[in-house]
Design a protein around this motif. Structure first.
Motif, PDB file in Angstrom:
ATOM      1  N   ASN A  69       0.902  -1.296   0.071  1.00 41.73           N
ATOM      2  CA  ASN A  69       0.015   0.134  -0.110  1.00 41.73           C
ATOM      3  C   ASN A  69       0.894   1.206  -0.180  1.00 41.73           C
ATOM      4  O   ASN A  69       0.469   2.289  -0.854  1.00 41.73           O
ATOM      5  CB  ASN A  69      -1.042   0.054   1.147  1.00 41.73           C
ATOM      6  CG  ASN A  69      -2.131  -0.970   1.092  1.00 41.73           C
ATOM      7  OD1 ASN A  69      -2.427  -1.542  -0.064  1.00 41.73           O
ATOM      8  ND2 ASN A  69      -2.723  -1.317   2.023  1.00 41.73           N
ATOM      9  N   LYS A  73       0.850   4.135  -2.917  1.00 44.08           N
ATOM     10  CA  LYS A  73       0.637   5.551  -2.738  1.00 44.08           C
ATOM     11  C   LYS A  73       1.744   6.159  -3.287  1.00 44.08           C
ATOM     12  O   LYS A  73       1.483   7.263  -4.034  1.00 44.08           O
ATOM     13  CB  LYS A  73       0.514   5.883  -1.330  1.00 44.08           C
ATOM     14  CG  LYS A  73       0.013   6.835  -0.910  1.00 44.08           C
ATOM     15  CD  LYS A  73      -0.079   7.217   0.428  1.00 44.08           C
ATOM     16  CE  LYS A  73       1.035   7.052   1.456  1.00 44.08           C
ATOM     17  NZ  LYS A  73       0.879   7.247   2.851  1.00 44.08           N
ATOM     18  N   LYS A  77       1.698   9.151  -6.349  1.00 44.99           N
ATOM     19  CA  LYS A  77       2.035  10.553  -6.361  1.00 44.99           C
ATOM     20  C   LYS A  77       3.217  10.906  -7.131  1.00 44.99           C
ATOM     21  O   LYS A  77       3.338  11.987  -7.674  1.00 44.99           O
ATOM     22  CB  LYS A  77       2.522  10.834  -4.816  1.00 44.99           C
ATOM     23  CG  LYS A  77       1.375  10.619  -3.859  1.00 44.99           C
ATOM     24  CD  LYS A  77       0.040  11.296  -3.955  1.00 44.99           C
ATOM     25  CE  LYS A  77      -1.056  11.196  -3.128  1.00 44.99           C
ATOM     26  NZ  LYS A  77      -2.092  10.295  -3.205  1.00 44.99           N
ATOM     27  N   GLU A 118       0.448  14.922   0.891  1.00 45.45           N
ATOM     28  CA  GLU A 118       0.943  13.537   0.691  1.00 45.45           C
ATOM     29  C   GLU A 118       1.953  13.809  -0.597  1.00 45.45           C
ATOM     30  O   GLU A 118       3.059  12.904  -0.323  1.00 45.45           O
ATOM     31  CB  GLU A 118       0.045  12.702   0.058  1.00 45.45           C
ATOM     32  CG  GLU A 118      -0.978  12.103   1.470  1.00 45.45           C
ATOM     33  CD  GLU A 118      -0.235  11.489   2.463  1.00 45.45           C
ATOM     34  OE1 GLU A 118       0.602  10.512   1.893  1.00 45.45           O
ATOM     35  OE2 GLU A 118      -0.499  11.556   3.455  1.00 45.45           O
TER      36      GLU A 118
END
Length: 178
Positions: A69, A73, A77, A118
């Motif tokens: 995960n 992510k 990004k 993020e």
């Protein structure tokens, strides 16, 4: 123009050449290069672009050491936000102003604030790893350091009446002796 033998990130001694518009400028660059060598800071063995470094970081550092995960992510990004805007810039020349402009672009594109956070965190983590790998010397994605204002009393008597102890002032914080 100036030349010096320095150690690169692979541990090899290499001859580096620096140039300047004037002798003074070239001499200043040479002095900085020699100072780096004296302080044990190696020069990068190759010129990375931001995109090349991010690809390497994702595949060789994040993927084997993080959960799926986290990898997904970070990869999204990088692919959707960081690489299209900063990917072609030289890693060693990336500046805080460029990062601020990049974040402002994301704001203008109405990217939600949590996503922007993020994205910045992903960039900051990648640059932190580049520092550990001795490719960079500083992280331009870190927020500027805040200097704390000194805590001062008008006079020592008012402090003693408040605390019953004598003040010791060190740096920007007031401490008391017990």
């Amino acid at each position: 123009m100036g030349r010096a033998y320095v150690t690169d990130t692979d541990g090899n001694r290499v001859r580096k050449t620096v140039y300047g518009a004037t002798w003074d400028e070239a001499n200043e660059k040479l002095g900085k290069l020699q100072d780096q060598e004296r302080h044990g800071i190696p020069v990068p063995s190759r010129a990375w672009s931001v995109g090349e470094w991010l690809d390497y970081w994702i595949e060789h550092i994040v993927r084997p050491n993080r959960e799926d995960n986290t990898y997904d992510k970070y990869e999204s990004k990088v692919r959707l936000y960081i690489r299209p805007h900063l990917g072609k810039k030289p890693l060693a020349r990336l500046s805080a102003a460029q990062v601020r402009a990049f974040m402002a672009t994301l704001t203008r594109q109405e990217i939600p604030a949590p996503t922007r956070f993020e994205v910045l965190r992903t960039l900051r983590n990648a640059l932190n790893r580049a520092i550990k790998e001795e490719i960079l010397t500083r992280n331009v994605a870190l927020p500027p350091s805040r200097s704390s204002a000194p805590v001062l009393w008008r006079n020592a008597a008012s402090f003693r009446s408040w605390s019953g102890r004598s003040p010791v002032i060190t740096g920007t914080r007031t401490r008391t002796r017990t």
